[in-house]
Design a protein around this motif. Structure first.
Motif, mmCIF file in Angstrom:
data_model
loop_
_atom_site.group_PDB
_atom_site.id
_atom_site.type_symbol
_atom_site.label_atom_id
_atom_site.label_comp_id
_atom_site.label_asym_id
_atom_site.label_seq_id
_atom_site.Cartn_x
_atom_site.Cartn_y
_atom_site.Cartn_z
ATOM 1 N N ASP A 168 -1.634 5.588 14.180
ATOM 2 C CA ASP A 168 -0.569 6.153 15.024
ATOM 3 C C ASP A 168 0.673 5.269 14.947
ATOM 4 O OD1 ASP A 168 0.747 7.847 16.787
ATOM 5 O OD2 ASP A 168 -0.156 6.992 18.587
ATOM 6 N N GLN A 188 -6.759 4.204 18.260
ATOM 7 C CA GLN A 188 -7.191 5.205 17.279
ATOM 8 C C GLN A 188 -7.343 4.607 15.876
ATOM 9 O OE1 GLN A 188 -3.980 5.303 18.766
ATOM 10 N NE2 GLN A 188 -3.580 4.018 16.993
ATOM 11 N N ASP A 204 0.945 7.614 8.611
ATOM 12 C CA ASP A 204 1.557 6.426 9.223
ATOM 13 C C ASP A 204 2.825 6.022 8.478
ATOM 14 O OD1 ASP A 204 -0.314 6.127 11.211
ATOM 15 O OD2 ASP A 204 -1.249 4.308 10.404
#
Ligand SMILES: Nc1ncnc2c1ncn2[C@@H]1O[C@H](COP(=O)(O)OP(=O)(O)OP(=O)(O)O)[C@@H](O)[C@H]1O
Ligand SMILES: [Mg+2]
Length: 279
Positions: A168, A188, A204
């Motif tokens: 993330d 995560q 990402d």
């Protein structure tokens, strides 16, 4: 201030000395400034399972190593037990990832302990000693955008060499500290060997490129994800592997489109997380 109920066990255990104030309350967690051994630190309180949404989270759990088939089955089910297990796994993932990444020199806040669903961590500060702002909240010049982008590519490589993917990474989860950028928010994080690992890694890096590309548009033309992944798959990736940002066979037009769609998705996710709706 009045002591939040969830922090009382840490005061009782003498893990914290005082609660100074609240920093932020998001959908996932509440962050408080607390005093630990005379120093200001952060306490991240994870929200209870039943207050949280698990939408969009299931893709992440796929890559985790889960011991015991009962637990694995429970995590796949949507039963209350399954939800609680998934919650515990979620919280531990961030703690484990922070200890691991801090130990190999990735720029993350130093974890200081974990107790009763609360993570204590070093407070990332700006030049005045205040909590550092997120990248999203600061002005960025084209020159800074290029330097920050390369810096975060380097950190992503270090994370990958340590066997993980953030999952993330975006301008919302990078803080601008007095002495450089610091990556936060890793509940995560997934194993680099998971099935969907490349997809998350590419996302990402696309999110970073989309953000920095707003200040230095040539960044949208780079393709680090595929280049890095090729080294990684061949067992040749090192923290200092020389990278070009170019990948043979990459279709630039398609890449830019993908990046633009990523930025829209990321923005919508973030808005939704913050309780806004698009329409
Ligand atoms: N170690 C830290 N030092 C300084 N500020 C921090 C630290 N950790 C978190 N924060 C602040 O708290 C906010 C929320 O932390 P984090 O991103 O880890 O939680 P979150 O649940 O994902 O919140 P959000 O939904 O807002 O992303 C960050 O955006 C940052 O402003
Ligand atoms: Mg966050």
């Amino acid at each position: 201030m009045k002591i939040p109920k969830r922090l009382q066990p840490l005061l009782d255990a003498h893990m914290i000395e005082d609660v100074i104030g609240q920093l932020q309350s998001g959908k996932e967690a509440e962050v408080y400034v607390v005093r630990v051994k005379g120093e200001l630190c952060c306490a991240k309180i994870y929200k209870e399972a039943n207050n949280r949404t698990f939408k969009q989270k299931t893709q992440y759990t796929e890559g985790r190593k889960v011991r015991g088939s009962r637990r694995a089955r429970a995590m796949e089910s949507s039963s209350k037990y399954g939800r609680q297990e998934r919650e515990a796994e979620w919280q531990n993932t961030e703690v484990d990832a922070l200890y691991h990444l801090a130990s190999v020199g990735v720029k993350v806040p130093k974890p200081l302990g974990y107790h009763e669903g609360v993570l204590l961590l070093q407070m990332v500060t700006d030049a005045d000693g205040n909590p550092a702002p997120r990248l999203n909240d600061v002005d960025v010049t084209a020159e800074e955008a290029r330097a920050y982008h390369l810096d975060l590519i380097r950190e992503s490589v270090k994370i990958l060499c340590a066997g993980l993917i953030h999952g993330d990474l975006s301008e919302f989860n990078v803080l601008k500290a007095a002495d450089g950028l610091v990556i936060i928010d890793l509940p995560q994080a997934i194993q680099a060997t998971a099935n969907n690992a490349f997809g998350l890694f590419e996302r990402d890096l696309s999110q970073l490129a989309a953000f920095f590309g707003r200040f230095a548009p040539e960044i949208l033309e780079t393709n680090y994800a595929k280049e890095i992944w090729k080294f990684f798959e061949n067992g040749k990736l090192k923290p200092d592997t020389v990278l070009t940002g170019k990948f043979e066979g990459s279709n630039r037009k398609a890449d830019v489109r993908a990046v633009m769609s990523e930025i829209n998705d990321a923005r919508e996710d973030e808005m939704e997380k913050r309780g806004f709706r698009n329409k």
